[in-house]
Design a protein around this motif. Structure first.
Motif, PDB file in Angstrom:
ATOM      1  N   ASP A  59      46.636  37.154  39.891  1.00 53.38           N
ATOM      2  CA  ASP A  59      47.258  36.438  41.017  1.00 53.38           C
ATOM      3  C   ASP A  59      48.603  35.796  40.695  1.00 53.38           C
ATOM      4  OD1 ASP A  59      46.767  33.248  41.134  1.00 53.38           O
ATOM      5  OD2 ASP A  59      44.939  34.122  40.328  1.00 53.38           O
ATOM      6  N   ASP A  65      50.908  41.289  42.881  1.00 46.04           N
ATOM      7  CA  ASP A  65      49.469  41.564  42.955  1.00 46.04           C
ATOM      8  C   ASP A  65      49.201  42.941  43.546  1.00 46.04           C
ATOM      9  OD1 ASP A  65      49.210  39.056  41.949  1.00 46.04           O
ATOM     10  OD2 ASP A  65      47.767  38.350  43.447  1.00 46.04           O
ATOM     11  N   HIS A  90      40.377  36.201  41.645  1.00 49.22           N
ATOM     12  CA  HIS A  90      41.822  36.426  41.498  1.00 49.22           C
ATOM     13  C   HIS A  90      42.333  37.512  42.448  1.00 49.22           C
ATOM     14  CE1 HIS A  90      42.643  33.902  37.961  1.00 49.22           C
ATOM     15  NE2 HIS A  90      41.424  34.230  37.561  1.00 49.22           N
TER      16      HIS A  90
END
Ligand SMILES: [Fe+2]
Ligand SMILES: [Fe+2]
Length: 270
Positions: A59, A65, A90
């Motif tokens: 993250d 991401d 995450h």
């Protein structure tokens, strides 16, 4: 007849980072460790299916991401076996549920919890949600769905999730000692009761970055170490390269933890 399920968890594709001034997650090695896992599965283990237990990324931000999650999925897609995914904490900070489902190849789905049957077993995949530094929860709706899903299947059942539903003694855990609220699911007692009522055979999860086994009222709760955990205290690092091979047979379940820290568990089916 035996069904072979391979598990891998906490792949954490991301930038090099230190935690408390020490190198604890070997994020820089994640792509190569994942490729090595894929090679081993394709050439040696040849499982019937593979489950990714979540936390594929670190993250960093929406764009990073998307890119890292995509890279992780691309590496895992090298698997010849059928692949299933669990969402980790995450993974859902910057990416939407729709983005994850699309990356999983399930764009038609609307939620991250689901169930499927393979080889005479019923697999229930949960999406436990973490409120950063606060708690982890399944929520009343998914808890109700879990009971209904398990009740509706006559098959032997396996549960897959990211956080843990066991009451683990966390002493010695690098990440979570003294912090059960950010690794164990808040409704774990209610969940275990549902698992017990419906004859769940075993529960598998990641997130805690260690190998741990709890047997509670006859049900094994298996926590799998992170693929990229540094088994040493600091740099240069020694990756756990962890994965599990679970053999689901008519009489027993055998779990082999492979990688740098090996273990083997066996449970007779009741
Ligand atoms: Fe993790
Ligand atoms: Fe996690």
């Amino acid at each position: 007849m035996e069904l072979v399920v391979a598990l891998v968890s906490d792949l954490h594709f991301g930038p090099e980072a230190s935690f408390g001034g020490k190198l604890r997650k070997l994020t820089g090695e994640a792509p190569e460790l994942t490729r090595a896992f894929v090679r081993r599965m394709n050439e040696v283990t040849r499982p019937d299916l593979v489950v990714n237990l979540g936390d594929d990324i670190e993250d960093e931000g929406p764009e990073a991401d998307r890119e890292r999650y995509g890279a992780c999925m691309a590496a895992l897609r090298g698997l010849k076996a059928e692949l299933f995914h669990v969402a980790g904490n995450h993974d859902v900070i910057h990416l939407s549920e729709a983005e994850l489902l699309s990356a999983w190849g399930r764009p038609e789905a609307t939620r991250l919890h689901y169930a499927f049957d393979r080889g005479g077993f019923h697999f229930t995949v949960l999406h436990t949600r973490e409120r950063k530094d606060h708690d982890i929860s399944l929520g009343p709706e998914q808890l109700a769905w879990l009971g209904e899903d398990l009740a509706a299947s006559p098959l032997p059942k396996i549960v897959l999730m990211h956080h843990s539903a066991a009451d683990q003694d966390l002493r010695g855990n690098r990440w979570f000692e003294g912090s059960p609220h950010i690794c164990l699911v808040r409704e774990r007692r209610a969940m275990r009761k549902i698992f017990e009522e419906h004859g769940v055979l075993a529960v598998f999860n990641g997130h805690l970055h260690w190998n741990h086994l709890d047997v509670i009222r006859g049900i094994p709760y298996v926590t799998l170490q992170s693929l990229i955990e540094n088994l040493d205290d600091d740099a240069p690092g020694r990756p756990a390269a962890a994965h599990a091979v679970v053999r689901l047979g008519p009489k027993r379940i055998v779990v082999e933890i492979e990688g740098a820290e090996r273990a083997r568990y066996q449970f007779d089916r009741r």
